[in-house]
Write a protein that holds these residues in place. Structure first.
Motif, PDB file in Angstrom:
ATOM      1  N   GLN A 162       3.243  -2.498  -6.426  1.00  0.00           N
ATOM      2  CA  GLN A 162       2.536  -1.484  -5.645  1.00  0.00           C
ATOM      3  C   GLN A 162       2.845  -0.063  -6.107  1.00  0.00           C
ATOM      4  OE1 GLN A 162       4.906  -3.528  -4.447  1.00  0.00           O
ATOM      5  NE2 GLN A 162       6.218  -2.494  -2.975  1.00  0.00           N
TER       6      GLN A 162
ATOM      7  N   TRP B  60      -4.451  -6.134  -1.160  1.00  0.00           N
ATOM      8  CA  TRP B  60      -3.091  -6.137  -1.709  1.00  0.00           C
ATOM      9  C   TRP B  60      -1.993  -5.909  -0.667  1.00  0.00           C
ATOM     10  CZ3 TRP B  60      -7.109  -4.188  -4.806  1.00  0.00           C
ATOM     11  CH2 TRP B  60      -7.344  -4.939  -5.957  1.00  0.00           C
ATOM     12  N   SER B  61      -2.364  -5.698   0.582  1.00  0.00           N
ATOM     13  CA  SER B  61      -1.404  -5.523   1.691  1.00  0.00           C
ATOM     14  C   SER B  61      -0.505  -4.300   1.540  1.00  0.00           C
ATOM     15  CB  SER B  61      -0.535  -6.783   1.863  1.00  0.00           C
ATOM     16  OG  SER B  61      -1.335  -7.903   2.086  1.00  0.00           O
ATOM     17  N   TYR B  62      -0.913  -3.356   0.747  1.00  0.00           N
ATOM     18  CA  TYR B  62      -0.169  -2.110   0.556  1.00  0.00           C
ATOM     19  C   TYR B  62      -1.152  -0.957   0.574  1.00  0.00           C
ATOM     20  CZ  TYR B  62       3.660  -5.001  -1.193  1.00  0.00           C
ATOM     21  OH  TYR B  62       4.651  -5.927  -1.311  1.00  0.00           O
TER      22      TYR B  62
ATOM     23  N   LYS C 202      -6.110  -1.986   0.708  1.00  0.00           N
ATOM     24  CA  LYS C 202      -5.035  -2.463   1.587  1.00  0.00           C
ATOM     25  C   LYS C 202      -5.287  -3.901   2.033  1.00  0.00           C
ATOM     26  CE  LYS C 202      -2.203  -1.275   5.525  1.00  0.00           C
ATOM     27  NZ  LYS C 202      -1.916  -0.318   6.569  1.00  0.00           N
ATOM     28  N   THR C 203      -6.524  -4.241   2.304  1.00  0.00           N
ATOM     29  CA  THR C 203      -6.859  -5.610   2.692  1.00  0.00           C
ATOM     30  C   THR C 203      -6.532  -6.589   1.570  1.00  0.00           C
ATOM     31  OG1 THR C 203      -8.620  -4.838   4.159  1.00  0.00           O
ATOM     32  CG2 THR C 203      -8.752  -7.134   3.411  1.00  0.00           C
TER      33      THR C 203
END
Length: 127
Positions: A14, A108-110, A105-106
């Motif tokens: 990230q 890669w969750s970052y 964000k959806t």
């Protein structure tokens, strides 16, 4: 992000734009970790001189591998300029940013690393 002259700076996926920023600011080597399941990939970027770098991609067989990067399987090694590699990665980061910050964000969750992205953007424009 302090390191000795011999230890590479380790960057998680990230924070890849940060890796390029610290290279342009004088670090001699950066290892970027891209975790997959199973295993992970490590991008090792080592300066040859102020202009040329060696870009290596290693495959590690375990997630969060404790192996030294050079114990992984070397998939590729290429010598090129730091500016060229930075521009290539910047182009790909731009595509990810163009998805939109929420979509990024959806997927890669970052949060998208906007500050580092903008800093390397300025470096790319200057060079």
């Amino acid at each position: 992000m302090m390191n000795s002259d011999k230890d590479p700076i380790i960057i998680l996926h990230q924070d890849v734009p940060v890796g390029f920023f610290v290279l342009h600011k004088g670090s001699e080597e950066v290892v970027m970790v891209m975790q997959t399941e199973p295993g992970e990939y490590r991008f090792r970027i080592k300066k040859i001189n102020q202009v040329q770098i060696q870009f290596m991609v290693y495959e590690m067989h375990d997630n969060f591998s404790s192996q030294v990067v050079t114990e992984g399987t070397l998939l590729m090694s290429e010598e090129l300029t730091l500016v060229k590699l930075t521009k290539l990665f910047y182009r790909e980061f731009s595509k990810m940013r163009d998805l939109g910050l929420e979509e990024y964000k959806t997927r890669w969750s970052y949060e998208f690393p906007n500050d580092a992205y903008e800093r390397i953007g300025r470096v790319v424009q200057i060079k």
